[in-house]
Design an enzyme around this catalytic site. Structure first.
Site, PDB file in Angstrom:
ATOM      1  N   TYR A  13      17.729  29.438   8.886  1.00 56.09           N
ATOM      2  CA  TYR A  13      16.602  30.320   9.191  1.00 56.09           C
ATOM      3  C   TYR A  13      16.410  30.428  10.696  1.00 56.09           C
ATOM      4  O   TYR A  13      16.400  29.432  11.415  1.00 56.09           O
ATOM      5  CB  TYR A  13      15.312  29.778   8.564  1.00 56.09           C
ATOM      6  CG  TYR A  13      15.217  29.982   7.077  1.00 56.09           C
ATOM      7  CD1 TYR A  13      15.114  31.259   6.528  1.00 56.09           C
ATOM      8  CD2 TYR A  13      15.214  28.890   6.212  1.00 56.09           C
ATOM      9  CE1 TYR A  13      15.017  31.442   5.155  1.00 56.09           C
ATOM     10  CE2 TYR A  13      15.111  29.062   4.839  1.00 56.09           C
ATOM     11  CZ  TYR A  13      15.018  30.341   4.322  1.00 56.09           C
ATOM     12  OH  TYR A  13      14.923  30.515   2.966  1.00 56.09           O
TER      13      TYR A  13
ATOM     14  N   LYS B 210       0.840  -1.198   0.000  1.00 55.55           N
ATOM     15  CA  LYS B 210       0.000   0.000   0.000  1.00 55.55           C
ATOM     16  C   LYS B 210       0.874   1.247   0.000  1.00 55.55           C
ATOM     17  O   LYS B 210       2.074   1.188   0.244  1.00 55.55           O
ATOM     18  CB  LYS B 210      -0.938  -0.008   1.200  1.00 55.55           C
ATOM     19  CG  LYS B 210      -0.234   0.072   2.546  1.00 55.55           C
ATOM     20  CD  LYS B 210      -1.240   0.044   3.686  1.00 55.55           C
ATOM     21  CE  LYS B 210      -0.530   0.137   5.036  1.00 55.55           C
ATOM     22  NZ  LYS B 210      -1.488   0.162   6.162  1.00 55.55           N
TER      23      LYS B 210
END
Length: 356
Positions: A253, A35
């Site tokens: 950042y 899956k």
């Protein structure tokens, strides 16, 4: 030239992982769960490596059709069954085994015009509380289905909620026993965790998923370290920049990482747009030129920074393993507060795959 990041799949390792599953559950047949596009590995890339399986289990009808078109003639189990009554035409055409977990599916199957009966898996809710009939209804549902002309072979299935926890499967097994008292049926109960750790639940079919890809059902690599299972996927890249920073300078950042003494920082061509976890903190393990080190600062869209202190020889073009054979995806995921399942499934389409 493309960016240096890539995901490498070792299909021989996948074959070996399937063999380990068979040794763990020698009396059971195996549904190889593919899956979510084979847990992010790509079903078309890996299905042939699992060709020794007894059957494939999945959710997506299109992927099931792809397997048939590629030549797979064995069983295919649709784990959530059909989502719309009209899907049964394709289930009939491609001979798919369907889960039945709700009344509407039962009625749709009864009313369908099929060329031949479909094999079905009757799902019982043993405590997960997602899909499945309540245990007290199981025998009534079973008899209803058994009487239908559209039903072929029947198997009872359930899914354990705590097979990887200390609480184990005792309560779930008790519910299943009550639901099936006196019922002669085949069973498919074991997910990856139960396949490894609960042999009393193996019965007729096991359904291994994450362990076929070499990651842990508990999210902790140490729990499967002694099984022989190995990671199939290696996500790798290269250093594309080097900064030599002085004490007090910051990285990334927000300046979340502050340098305390002169330090070389490597910039790696990998970021959250590639599927690397955005919230991986400073200290997340990474391998640079075969040497274990750590990430520093905030992961950005296309890049992340690593500490080059343990590997002074590293420079532009030095190889980096983000996860794989040495840096386990479970360890990266644990550092980032998530699971290896999620990281494997989230590798971005822009990352090229190679198979070996």
């Amino acid at each position: 030239m493309t960016r240096p990041i890539q995901a490498s799949l070792d299909l021989q390792v996948m074959k070996q992982n399937l063999a380990i599953v068979r040794r763990a559950a020698p009396e059971a047949r195996v549904w190889s769960v593919v899956k979510a596009n084979a847990y992010g590995h790509g079903i078309e890339r890996v299905w042939s490596a699992l060709g020794a399986t007894d059957g494939f289990a999945m959710l997506n009808l299109e992927e099931a059709i792809t397997l048939r078109e590629r030549g797979w003639k064995g069983p295919i189990l649709m784990l959530e069954g059909f989502f719309h009554a009209q899907d049964l035409e394709a289930y009939d055409t491609y001979r798919l085994t369907t889960c039945i977990h709700s009344n509407w599916q039962l009625k749709a199957l009864q009313n369908a015009r099929l060329n031949a009966p479909l094999d079905i898996y009757v799902k019982v809710n043993s405590g997960m509380n997602r899909l499945g009939f309540q245990p007290e209804r199981a025998q009534t549902v079973w008899q209803q289905l058994r009487a239908m002309r559209n039903v072929g072979e029947m198997t009872l299935m359930s899914h354990f909620a705590q097979a990887d926890h200390p609480e184990g499967i005792g309560e779930a097994m008790r519910r299943i026993a009550l639901a099936t008292e006196g019922l002669q049926c085949a069973y498919s109960l074991s997910n990856s965790a139960a396949t490894l750790w609960h042999p009393q639940a193996h019965y007729d079919w096991v359904r291994p998923g994450i362990i076929l890809y070499g990651a842990s059902p508990s999210g902790q690599w140490r729990d499967i370290a002694d099984t022989g299972l190995k990671p199939v996927m290696t996500l790798s890249s290269e250093i594309i920049g080097v900064q030599t920073l002085s004490a007090g300078e910051r990285v990334g950042y927000g300046g979340g990482y502050s340098v305390t003494q002169e330090q070389r920082i490597g910039i790696v061509a990998a970021g959250y747009a590639d599927g690397y976890p955005r919230h991986a903190p400073t200290g997340t393990p990474v391998l640079v030129d075969g040497i274990r080190t750590r990430t520093v600062g905030t992961v950005s869209m296309d890049m992340l920074a690593v500490d080059l202190t343990p590997c002074p020889q590293a420079g532009i073009g030095t190889p980096v393993e983000l996860w794989g054979k040495e840096i386990k995806v479970d360890d990266v995921a644990s550092a980032a507060g998530t699971l290896g399942y999620g990281l494997l499934c989230a590798v971005a389409p822009r990352v090229p795959f190679v198979t070996t």
